[in-house]
Design an enzyme around this catalytic site. Structure first.
Site, PDB file in Angstrom:
ATOM      1  N   HIS A   1     -10.370  -5.375  -3.494  1.00 15.52           N
ATOM      2  CA  HIS A   1      -9.051  -5.617  -2.907  1.00 15.52           C
ATOM      3  C   HIS A   1      -9.188  -5.953  -1.439  1.00 15.52           C
ATOM      4  O   HIS A   1     -10.117  -5.522  -0.761  1.00 15.52           O
ATOM      5  CB  HIS A   1      -8.125  -4.404  -3.081  1.00 15.52           C
ATOM      6  CG  HIS A   1      -8.709  -3.114  -2.587  1.00 15.52           C
ATOM      7  ND1 HIS A   1      -9.632  -2.402  -3.320  1.00 15.52           N
ATOM      8  CD2 HIS A   1      -8.512  -2.406  -1.450  1.00 15.52           C
ATOM      9  CE1 HIS A   1      -9.979  -1.313  -2.651  1.00 15.52           C
ATOM     10  NE2 HIS A   1      -9.322  -1.300  -1.505  1.00 15.52           N
TER      11      HIS A   1
ATOM     12  N   ASP B   1       0.856  -1.196   0.000  1.00 16.38           N
ATOM     13  CA  ASP B   1       0.000   0.000   0.000  1.00 16.38           C
ATOM     14  C   ASP B   1       0.890   1.244   0.000  1.00 16.38           C
ATOM     15  O   ASP B   1       1.891   1.317   0.713  1.00 16.38           O
ATOM     16  CB  ASP B   1      -0.922  -0.007   1.221  1.00 16.38           C
ATOM     17  CG  ASP B   1      -2.066   0.980   1.080  1.00 16.38           C
ATOM     18  OD1 ASP B   1      -3.222   0.529   0.940  1.00 16.38           O
ATOM     19  OD2 ASP B   1      -1.808   2.205   1.088  1.00 16.38           O
ATOM     20  N   ILE B   2       0.503   2.237  -0.785  1.00 14.87           N
ATOM     21  CA  ILE B   2       1.307   3.448  -0.937  1.00 14.87           C
ATOM     22  C   ILE B   2       1.274   4.316   0.328  1.00 14.87           C
ATOM     23  O   ILE B   2       2.146   5.156   0.532  1.00 14.87           O
ATOM     24  CB  ILE B   2       0.811   4.241  -2.177  1.00 14.87           C
ATOM     25  CG1 ILE B   2       1.902   5.124  -2.748  1.00 14.87           C
ATOM     26  CG2 ILE B   2      -0.447   5.034  -1.872  1.00 14.87           C
ATOM     27  CD1 ILE B   2       1.572   5.674  -4.127  1.00 14.87           C
TER      28      ILE B   2
HETATM   29  P1  AMP Z   1      -9.789   1.362   0.103  1.00 16.35           P
HETATM   30  O1  AMP Z   1     -10.118   2.563   0.938  1.00 16.35           O
HETATM   31  O2  AMP Z   1     -10.132   0.080   0.794  1.00 16.35           O
HETATM   32  O3  AMP Z   1     -10.378   1.458  -1.293  1.00 16.35           O
HETATM   33  O4  AMP Z   1      -8.222   1.339  -0.009  1.00 16.35           O
HETATM   34  C1  AMP Z   1      -7.517   1.840  -1.097  1.00 16.35           C
HETATM   35  C2  AMP Z   1      -6.064   1.763  -0.735  1.00 16.35           C
HETATM   36  O5  AMP Z   1      -5.306   1.897  -1.908  1.00 16.35           O
HETATM   37  C3  AMP Z   1      -5.589   2.842   0.245  1.00 16.35           C
HETATM   38  O6  AMP Z   1      -5.057   2.212   1.405  1.00 16.35           O
HETATM   39  C4  AMP Z   1      -4.503   3.585  -0.561  1.00 16.35           C
HETATM   40  O7  AMP Z   1      -3.418   3.998   0.247  1.00 16.35           O
HETATM   41  C5  AMP Z   1      -4.100   2.547  -1.586  1.00 16.35           C
HETATM   42  N1  AMP Z   1      -3.548   3.058  -2.832  1.00 16.35           N
HETATM   43  C6  AMP Z   1      -4.032   4.033  -3.616  1.00 16.35           C
HETATM   44  N2  AMP Z   1      -3.259   4.213  -4.695  1.00 16.35           N
HETATM   45  C7  AMP Z   1      -2.252   3.308  -4.605  1.00 16.35           C
HETATM   46  C8  AMP Z   1      -1.127   2.992  -5.409  1.00 16.35           C
HETATM   47  N3  AMP Z   1      -0.859   3.631  -6.568  1.00 16.35           N
HETATM   48  N4  AMP Z   1      -0.293   2.014  -4.989  1.00 16.35           N
HETATM   49  C9  AMP Z   1      -0.522   1.363  -3.833  1.00 16.35           C
HETATM   50  N5  AMP Z   1      -1.582   1.611  -3.036  1.00 16.35           N
HETATM   51  C10 AMP Z   1      -2.427   2.578  -3.408  1.00 16.35           C
END
Ligand code: AMP
Length: 123
Positions: free
Chosen positions: A104, A33-34
């Site tokens: 996810h 996760d970023i």
């Molecule tokens: P959700 O709120 O369950 O949809 O979680 C989305 C997750 O995606 C969050 O924890 C973000 O930090 C993560 N995220 C968004 N963009 C990226 C990216 N490019 N690479 C890795 N994680 C990401």
């Protein structure tokens, strides 16, 4: 909700955006996760076009569902999370704050994780 082919995880799957990959097989991709919320915070996504848990759970094939959850278990084991323990979480829809409309699972670990929900906002 129709699947958006331009969502960020679709773009990661196509290799258009970089990710820190930790695992990949026929059914799933796992990457860091970023914006990590724990020392280990990994996302596991199916390779198919599924918006959410409800979409995946009702329309994915048995092979995709089995393959995906086997991949989640494999990732957790490979990251060494089994023995100390970890948390798996999936946000579905607005109420849960789902940001990315590609199903996810979050895997959190690397420390004591505390109560399952630390705060539930009042209306
Ligand atoms: P959700 O709120 O369950 O949809 O979680 C989305 C997750 O995606 C969050 O924890 C973000 O930090 C993560 N995220 C968004 N963009 C990226 C990216 N490019 N690479 C890795 N994680 C990401």
């Amino acid at each position: 909700m129709a699947y958006d082919d331009d969502n960020i995880f679709a773009r990661i799957l196509r290799g258009e955006i970089p990710s820190r990959k930790v695992y990949e097989d026929e059914h799933a991709l796992a990457f860091e996760d970023i914006n990590p919320q724990a020392p280990v915070h990994v996302l596991v996504i199916p390779k198919g076009r599924y918006v959410s848990m409800a979409d995946f759970g009702t329309t994915a094939s048995p092979a995709e569902i089995t393959g995906f959850f086997r991949a989640v278990a494999t990732v957790a084991a490979q990251l060494g999370l089994d023995r100390p323990g970890y948390r798996m979480l999936a946000n579905h829809g607005d109420a849960a704050g789902q940001e990315v409309p590609h199903f996810h699972v979050h895997l959190f670990g690397g420390r004591k994780l505390g109560p399952m929900l630390t705060r539930v906002q009042a209306d």
